[in-house]
Design a protein around this motif. Structure first.
Motif, PDB file in Angstrom:
ATOM      1  N   VAL A 227       0.214   7.431  -6.175  1.00  0.00           N
ATOM      2  CA  VAL A 227      -0.897   8.122  -6.167  1.00  0.00           C
ATOM      3  C   VAL A 227      -0.415   9.321  -6.268  1.00  0.00           C
ATOM      4  CG1 VAL A 227      -2.729   9.183  -4.575  1.00  0.00           C
ATOM      5  CG2 VAL A 227      -2.579   6.552  -4.902  1.00  0.00           C
ATOM      6  N   GLY A 228       0.528   9.819  -5.518  1.00  0.00           N
ATOM      7  CA  GLY A 228       1.053  11.370  -5.540  1.00  0.00           C
ATOM      8  C   GLY A 228       1.636  11.646  -6.809  1.00  0.00           C
ATOM      9  N   VAL A 229       2.309  10.647  -7.381  1.00  0.00           N
ATOM     10  CA  VAL A 229       3.105  11.135  -8.789  1.00  0.00           C
ATOM     11  C   VAL A 229       2.245  11.076  -9.867  1.00  0.00           C
ATOM     12  CG1 VAL A 229       4.814  10.054 -10.234  1.00  0.00           C
ATOM     13  CG2 VAL A 229       5.330  10.055  -7.916  1.00  0.00           C
TER      14      VAL A 229
ATOM     15  N   GLN B 289      -6.614  12.832  -2.559  1.00  0.00           N
ATOM     16  CA  GLN B 289      -5.675  13.293  -3.474  1.00  0.00           C
ATOM     17  C   GLN B 289      -6.304  13.334  -5.082  1.00  0.00           C
ATOM     18  OE1 GLN B 289      -2.427  14.224  -2.967  1.00  0.00           O
ATOM     19  NE2 GLN B 289      -3.194  13.709  -1.034  1.00  0.00           N
ATOM     20  N   THR B 290      -7.106  12.522  -5.237  1.00  0.00           N
ATOM     21  CA  THR B 290      -8.083  12.599  -6.355  1.00  0.00           C
ATOM     22  C   THR B 290      -8.844  14.030  -6.217  1.00  0.00           C
ATOM     23  OG1 THR B 290      -8.402  10.271  -6.631  1.00  0.00           O
ATOM     24  CG2 THR B 290      -9.944  11.747  -7.920  1.00  0.00           C
ATOM     25  N   GLY B 291      -9.785  14.103  -5.228  1.00  0.00           N
ATOM     26  CA  GLY B 291     -10.155  15.458  -4.824  1.00  0.00           C
ATOM     27  C   GLY B 291      -9.312  16.803  -5.101  1.00  0.00           C
ATOM     28  N   LEU B 292      -8.290  16.834  -4.607  1.00  0.00           N
ATOM     29  CA  LEU B 292      -7.249  17.966  -4.787  1.00  0.00           C
ATOM     30  C   LEU B 292      -6.916  17.943  -6.475  1.00  0.00           C
ATOM     31  CD1 LEU B 292      -5.372  20.010  -3.773  1.00  0.00           C
ATOM     32  CD2 LEU B 292      -3.701  18.256  -3.298  1.00  0.00           C
TER      33      LEU B 292
ATOM     34  N   ASN C 274       0.916  -1.277   0.037  1.00  0.00           N
ATOM     35  CA  ASN C 274       0.125   0.001  -0.094  1.00  0.00           C
ATOM     36  C   ASN C 274       0.599   1.260   0.004  1.00  0.00           C
ATOM     37  OD1 ASN C 274      -2.197  -1.627  -0.195  1.00  0.00           O
ATOM     38  ND2 ASN C 274      -2.888  -1.319   2.154  1.00  0.00           N
ATOM     39  N   PHE C 275       2.063   1.185   0.596  1.00  0.00           N
ATOM     40  CA  PHE C 275       2.997   2.384   0.706  1.00  0.00           C
ATOM     41  C   PHE C 275       3.575   2.563  -0.781  1.00  0.00           C
ATOM     42  CE2 PHE C 275       3.627   1.572   5.390  1.00  0.00           C
ATOM     43  CZ  PHE C 275       3.420   3.005   5.684  1.00  0.00           C
ATOM     44  N   GLU C 276       3.622   1.705  -1.677  1.00  0.00           N
ATOM     45  CA  GLU C 276       4.144   1.615  -2.974  1.00  0.00           C
ATOM     46  C   GLU C 276       3.069   2.512  -3.786  1.00  0.00           C
ATOM     47  OE1 GLU C 276       5.187  -2.075  -4.272  1.00  0.00           O
ATOM     48  OE2 GLU C 276       6.810  -2.247  -2.766  1.00  0.00           O
ATOM     49  N   ILE C 277       1.693   1.934  -3.558  1.00  0.00           N
ATOM     50  CA  ILE C 277       0.519   2.723  -4.252  1.00  0.00           C
ATOM     51  C   ILE C 277       0.300   3.858  -3.761  1.00  0.00           C
ATOM     52  CG2 ILE C 277      -1.989   2.414  -4.513  1.00  0.00           C
ATOM     53  CD1 ILE C 277      -1.676  -0.485  -3.910  1.00  0.00           C
ATOM     54  N   LEU C 278       0.645   4.307  -2.641  1.00  0.00           N
ATOM     55  CA  LEU C 278       0.386   5.597  -2.299  1.00  0.00           C
ATOM     56  C   LEU C 278       1.294   6.538  -2.890  1.00  0.00           C
ATOM     57  CD1 LEU C 278      -1.489   7.401  -0.219  1.00  0.00           C
ATOM     58  CD2 LEU C 278       0.400   6.951   1.640  1.00  0.00           C
ATOM     59  N   TYR C 279       2.571   6.121  -2.774  1.00  0.00           N
ATOM     60  CA  TYR C 279       3.697   6.986  -3.721  1.00  0.00           C
ATOM     61  C   TYR C 279       3.168   7.173  -5.057  1.00  0.00           C
ATOM     62  CZ  TYR C 279       7.923   8.149  -6.062  1.00  0.00           C
ATOM     63  OH  TYR C 279       8.800   8.865  -6.561  1.00  0.00           O
TER      64      TYR C 279
ATOM     65  N   THR D 121      -9.859  11.471 -13.582  1.00  0.00           N
ATOM     66  CA  THR D 121     -10.685  10.470 -13.194  1.00  0.00           C
ATOM     67  C   THR D 121     -10.056   8.820 -13.874  1.00  0.00           C
ATOM     68  OG1 THR D 121     -11.790  10.774 -15.372  1.00  0.00           O
ATOM     69  CG2 THR D 121     -12.642  12.128 -13.317  1.00  0.00           C
ATOM     70  N   SER D 122      -9.435   8.942 -14.880  1.00  0.00           N
ATOM     71  CA  SER D 122      -8.757   7.773 -15.561  1.00  0.00           C
ATOM     72  C   SER D 122      -7.645   7.269 -14.558  1.00  0.00           C
ATOM     73  CB  SER D 122      -8.159   8.124 -16.946  1.00  0.00           C
ATOM     74  OG  SER D 122      -7.492   6.977 -17.439  1.00  0.00           O
ATOM     75  N   ALA D 123      -6.811   8.369 -14.075  1.00  0.00           N
ATOM     76  CA  ALA D 123      -5.618   7.779 -13.189  1.00  0.00           C
ATOM     77  C   ALA D 123      -6.427   7.281 -12.022  1.00  0.00           C
ATOM     78  CB  ALA D 123      -4.937   8.883 -12.977  1.00  0.00           C
ATOM     79  N   ALA D 124      -7.288   7.968 -11.319  1.00  0.00           N
ATOM     80  CA  ALA D 124      -8.049   7.494 -10.211  1.00  0.00           C
ATOM     81  C   ALA D 124      -8.416   6.121 -10.126  1.00  0.00           C
ATOM     82  CB  ALA D 124      -9.179   8.381  -9.493  1.00  0.00           C
TER      83      ALA D 124
END
Length: 470
Positions: free
Chosen positions: A83-85, A232-235, A76-81, A97-100
């Motif tokens: 997410v930000g990038v 992060q998607t909302g932002l 999940n940490f890898e996914i979270l990183y 939306t596609s990335a989310a």
């Protein structure tokens, strides 16, 4: 229905109170009435403990205890990183939306995911079918997946929007109390995430993911990861929407700037854009100007030469109108129509209209000097000017509207220009009365105008004798 209306096979006479499940018959049509779930939902829904606004301000926070780390949740940490990038690189609404959705499918056991965007102008959700991805797993309920059965359910939307927090729905299918929320049962979920997409109190839509097989498919760490993705998607979505709005505003401003002064375009946009310009009765000054003898002139010219001449003529006249705070309403053949005091009211509209008329005739002198130097024939224009009340705004059919003015004031100005001779400015008595200090009016008398029962007192404006400003 002329043939009678029936509820559960019984004819309706007067009012009938419908109950959930009642069948209404109208002619050859049958309608099943279904009532939404009551407010006191008792099925198992857990609200997220982390506030989305705090996550956006402080950055994504994902905490794992030792047991979760040992259980393989370090992924999940890898996914979270990622997410930000990934979301930081997404610029448009479609990219966000596609990335989310791609990120949601990286969470273990997510079978389906969707984004439903909120249309702020219409205060309604956009079609969810445009933003739904399927992981390819068949629903345990069978049949095609209809995202609206869950995402548009009032049961879920009330909770998401009311609490403004992510929700975790567990074992929904087996809960007896879900009898009143059949949309969730029909969607076939066993576990689901649902979160509002917000930024600084602005509601932008809903993010959703579910599992079709196991009620305990998602761990608490998965829920926190989903919450971080939602924050992060909302932002990112707020940034993309702001960029889109800026682009749309700039495009609309550039379009408006071709017809109205920049300061007027800015006021129109600040008031909600051109789409908000509804028809209103207001005082305006209307100017018409057209080329005298245009038919004779155009007969001697190639069609491309006529178009080039008109383009140069309209550009020159439009510049003078806009410099006097006027609005170019439309081009009609070889005629140009302009408004003063609209869309933004002006106490100086009549004076600005007269200044524009005088400036246009003077510009035609320069315009013709350039034409003669190029071996072309000079052209002359006549101008009609009138002021009074008119209905101004976006007027037209359901399919096509145009910003314009209609009314007797417009008709009189149009009749005046048809009466004006080459190089002449004809103004009505209303214009003269509005400018009592202007010395350049020469009385021509009362004239009858085509299509008008009453006669109009008109004046010729001695524009060659006037200073630059009137």
């Amino acid at each position: 229905s002329a043939n009678g209306t029936f509820v559960n096979g019984r004819p309706v006479r007067g009012q009938v109170h419908l109950k959930s499940g009642d069948m209404v018959s109208l002619g050859g049509f049958k309608i099943r009435f279904m009532e939404e779930a009551p407010e006191d939902e008792r099925f198992k829904i857990e609200a997220g403990k982390v506030d989305l606004d705090r996550l956006q301000k402080e950055g994504a926070i994902l905490e794992l205890d030792k047991a979760e780390a040992a259980d393989g949740h370090l992924k999940n940490f890898e996914i979270l990183y990622e997410v930000g990038v990934t979301l930081a690189r997404s610029r448009s609404v479609e990219e966000v939306t596609s990335a989310a959705l791609e990120l949601l499918f990286k969470i273990d056991q997510v079978h389906r995911a969707g984004v439903v965007l909120w249309d702020e102008k219409k205060s309604a959700f956009l079609s969810p079918e445009l933003h739904v991805r399927n992981a390819g797993r068949a629903s345990s309920m069978g049949g095609a997946y209809d995202p609206s059965k869950l995402l548009m359910s009032q049961t879920i939307l009330r909770r998401v929007r009311k609490e403004n927090r992510p929700l975790l729905v567990r074992d929904a299918k087996s809960e007896e109390s879900l009898d009143n929320a059949m949309s969730i049962v029909r969607a076939g979920i066993q576990a689901a995430f649902c979160s509002p997409l917000t930024y600084q109190g602005r509601f932008l839509g809903i993010l959703y993911a579910d599992n079709l097989a196991q009620p305990d498919a998602f761990s608490e760490a998965d829920f926190r990861l989903f919450t971080s993705i939602a924050a992060q998607t909302g932002l990112a979505l707020a940034t993309a929407v702001a960029n889109r709005d800026l682009i749309e505003r700039e495009v609309e401003k550039q379009a408006l700037a071709r017809y109205v002064p920049p300061q007027v375009a800015e006021l129109v946009l600040n008031a909600g854009g051109a789409a908000r310009l509804n028809g209103d009765l207001q005082p305006v000054t209307v100017l018409y100007a057209d080329i005298r003898g245009f038919t004779t002139i155009s007969e001697k010219m190639d069609a491309r030469e006529v178009v080039a001449m008109l383009r140069q003529f309209f550009s020159t006249m439009s510049a003078e109108i806009i410099s006097c705070n006027g609005t170019v309403d439309k081009f009609i053949g070889d005629c140009i129509m302009a408004l003063f005091g609209a869309p933004v009211h002006s106490y100086h509209a009549v004076r600005e209209g007269l200044e524009a008329a005088i400036g246009m005739q003077r510009r035609m002198t320069i315009f013709n000097d350039e034409r003669v130097q190029r071996g072309l024939s000079p052209i002359q224009i006549g101008i009609g000017l009138h002021c009074g009340p008119a209905v101004v705004g976006n007027i037209g059919s359901e399919d096509r509207v145009q910003y314009t003015a209609i009314g007797d004031t417009v008709n009189v100005a149009a009749r005046l220009v048809s009466t004006a001779g080459p190089g002449q400015i004809l103004a009505s008595d209303a214009v003269r009365l509005a400018l009592p200090d202007h010395p350049g009016f020469e009385l021509l008398g009362d004239v009858g105008l085509k299509g008008r029962a009453t006669r109009v007192t008109i004046f010729s404006v001695r524009w060659n004798e006037q200073p630059a400003a009137v």
